[in-house]
Enzyme design. Structure first.
Site, PDB file in Angstrom:
ATOM      1  N   HIS A  93       0.806  -1.227   0.000  1.00  0.00           N
ATOM      2  CA  HIS A  93       0.000   0.000   0.000  1.00  0.00           C
ATOM      3  C   HIS A  93       0.837   1.274   0.000  1.00  0.00           C
ATOM      4  O   HIS A  93       0.525   2.245   0.688  1.00  0.00           O
ATOM      5  CB  HIS A  93      -0.967  -0.005   1.179  1.00  0.00           C
ATOM      6  CG  HIS A  93      -2.034  -1.050   1.103  1.00  0.00           C
ATOM      7  ND1 HIS A  93      -2.587  -1.476  -0.098  1.00  0.00           N
ATOM      8  CD2 HIS A  93      -2.663  -1.777   2.087  1.00  0.00           C
ATOM      9  CE1 HIS A  93      -3.505  -2.400   0.142  1.00  0.00           C
ATOM     10  NE2 HIS A  93      -3.566  -2.599   1.456  1.00  0.00           N
ATOM     11  N   HIS A 101      -9.627   1.735   1.138  1.00  0.00           N
ATOM     12  CA  HIS A 101      -9.559   0.494   1.905  1.00  0.00           C
ATOM     13  C   HIS A 101     -10.678   0.415   2.943  1.00  0.00           C
ATOM     14  O   HIS A 101     -10.439   0.018   4.095  1.00  0.00           O
ATOM     15  CB  HIS A 101      -8.193   0.364   2.577  1.00  0.00           C
ATOM     16  CG  HIS A 101      -7.747  -1.061   2.760  1.00  0.00           C
ATOM     17  ND1 HIS A 101      -8.488  -1.991   3.450  1.00  0.00           N
ATOM     18  CD2 HIS A 101      -6.641  -1.706   2.318  1.00  0.00           C
ATOM     19  CE1 HIS A 101      -7.852  -3.140   3.445  1.00  0.00           C
ATOM     20  NE2 HIS A 101      -6.715  -2.993   2.767  1.00  0.00           N
ATOM     21  N   GLU A 133     -11.555  -3.775  -2.663  1.00  0.00           N
ATOM     22  CA  GLU A 133     -10.693  -2.704  -3.128  1.00  0.00           C
ATOM     23  C   GLU A 133     -10.553  -2.737  -4.652  1.00  0.00           C
ATOM     24  O   GLU A 133     -10.063  -3.713  -5.206  1.00  0.00           O
ATOM     25  CB  GLU A 133      -9.306  -2.828  -2.490  1.00  0.00           C
ATOM     26  CG  GLU A 133      -9.318  -2.995  -0.986  1.00  0.00           C
ATOM     27  CD  GLU A 133      -8.078  -3.713  -0.500  1.00  0.00           C
ATOM     28  OE1 GLU A 133      -6.959  -3.340  -0.909  1.00  0.00           O
ATOM     29  OE2 GLU A 133      -8.225  -4.675   0.286  1.00  0.00           O
TER      30      GLU A 133
END
Length: 343
Positions: A104, A175, A306
């Site tokens: 991420h 998220h 996501e």
């Protein structure tokens, strides 16, 4: 109530909370730290209001969790193997934050930044982030905007836009963790449908180790609605990551990418996206995350859907999706819509 330093973000400035409302009575809230989606309160048929998102009790609690609750993540959502990419034949080392890999966007990814509020109204807020060259190891400067818009039909749209001045992979997503049940129990009792014929197997670090695989005759076949718990942990691909934490290559942008329904059948989430894939995560490592109500969340209490490129795409140009690489003069644009419907 926040007091003292808890009332301030790590940069010493106050948290800035934005609330959007529509005529139907839906209320969604956000904060500028991480351009984070905090809450989605949906009016139900029986006159009650149901919270659809997991979240923390206070803004400062978001600093003490590693689940990326509701955050905007980037520059590259999901994982990059060995935290390395190749640019013009040269290896570029990125900042690693999951062992030797990057997750991420790195240890100080977009979720851990103050986003500037460009504009806001009753039903829309626009955030911007200026990411300098070398940020988390990525080449070039990136300018990103995220626009949250609430429609009258209880659809929350998230529009992502980014430009760069050097070639760089870009993969922005949100998220959020959904739990559509009134009591936010085990989200594996939700019913899920995914519009995907193939998924990507990964190793225990979440790194792709094989080609895309057909969902047919596997526990990953959600082409017809089924409870998440139905085939839970019934194969090695799931057991490697303690449940579902896999990217599904979407079959069509014209149809819903996913449909999630509460265990009692009274609240439904429909996801539309322009992204090529959807990461379905069953909250396998949520245990200990600070909860909105007192205490902490347990594992499997929320489901993340996501919208993004497949994980480690910068190192896999052979995969059947548009390129995740963005060059000068180009723009990254993607819209994902989450429609919450009381049934």
């Amino acid at each position: 109530m926040l007091t003292g330093t808890e009332a301030l973000a790590p940069d010493g400035q106050p948290w800035r909370i934005t609330t959007l409302r529509n005529a139907a009575g839906m209320v969604v809230t956000f904060m500028d730290w991480g351009a984070t989606w905090l809450s989605a309160r949906v009016p139900m048929k029986d006159g009650t209001v149901r919270e659809a998102l997991l979240g923390c009790a206070t803004p400062s609690d978001y600093l003490h969790q590693t689940a990326y609750l509701g955050a905007t993540v980037g520059r590259y959502a999901n994982r990059i193997a060995q935290a390395r990419i190749s640019v013009n034949g040269a290896t570029v080392q990125l900042a690693a934050n999951q062992g030797e890999h990057q997750l991420h966007g790195g240890p100080e990814g977009f979720n851990a930044r103050r986003w500037q509020i460009l504009s806001q109204s009753a039903q829309e807020v626009v955030y911007q982030l200026d990411s300098p060259a070398g940020d988390q190891g990525f080449p070039g400067r990136l300018l990103a905007t995220v626009t949250y818009s609430l429609a009258e039909d209880n659809t929350l749209s998230i529009a992502y836009h980014a430009t760069v001045d050097e070639a760089c992979p870009v993969n922005l997503t949100n998220h959020a963790y959904f739990n559509l049940d009134a009591e936010h129990g085990d989200a594996r009792q939700h019913t899920l449908r995914l519009n995907a014929d193939r998924y990507l197997p990964v190793d225990s670090d979440g790194i792709p180790g094989a080609a895309l695989k057909s969902v047919a005759n596997t526990s990953f076949d959600f082409r017809q609605p089924k409870r998440v718990a139905q085939n839970f942990l019934q194969d090695d691909d799931q057991r490697a990551v303690k449940g579902y934490d896999h990217a599904f290559l979407l079959s069509s942008r014209e149809q819903p990418a996913a449909e999630l329904c509460s265990a009692d059948g009274k609240l439904k989430l429909t996801v539309f996206t322009e992204a090529p894939a959807l990461q379905f995560y069953s909250g396998n490592y949520l245990a200990g995350t600070p909860a909105r109500e007192q205490g902490v969340y347990t594992a499997f209490q929320g489901i993340a859907l996501e919208s993004e490129f497949l994980p480690d795409s910068p190192n896999h140009p052979e995969w059947p999706q548009p390129t995740c690489w963005l060059g000068p003069g180009e723009s990254f644009q993607s819209v994902t819509r989450y429609c919450l419907t009381a049934v």
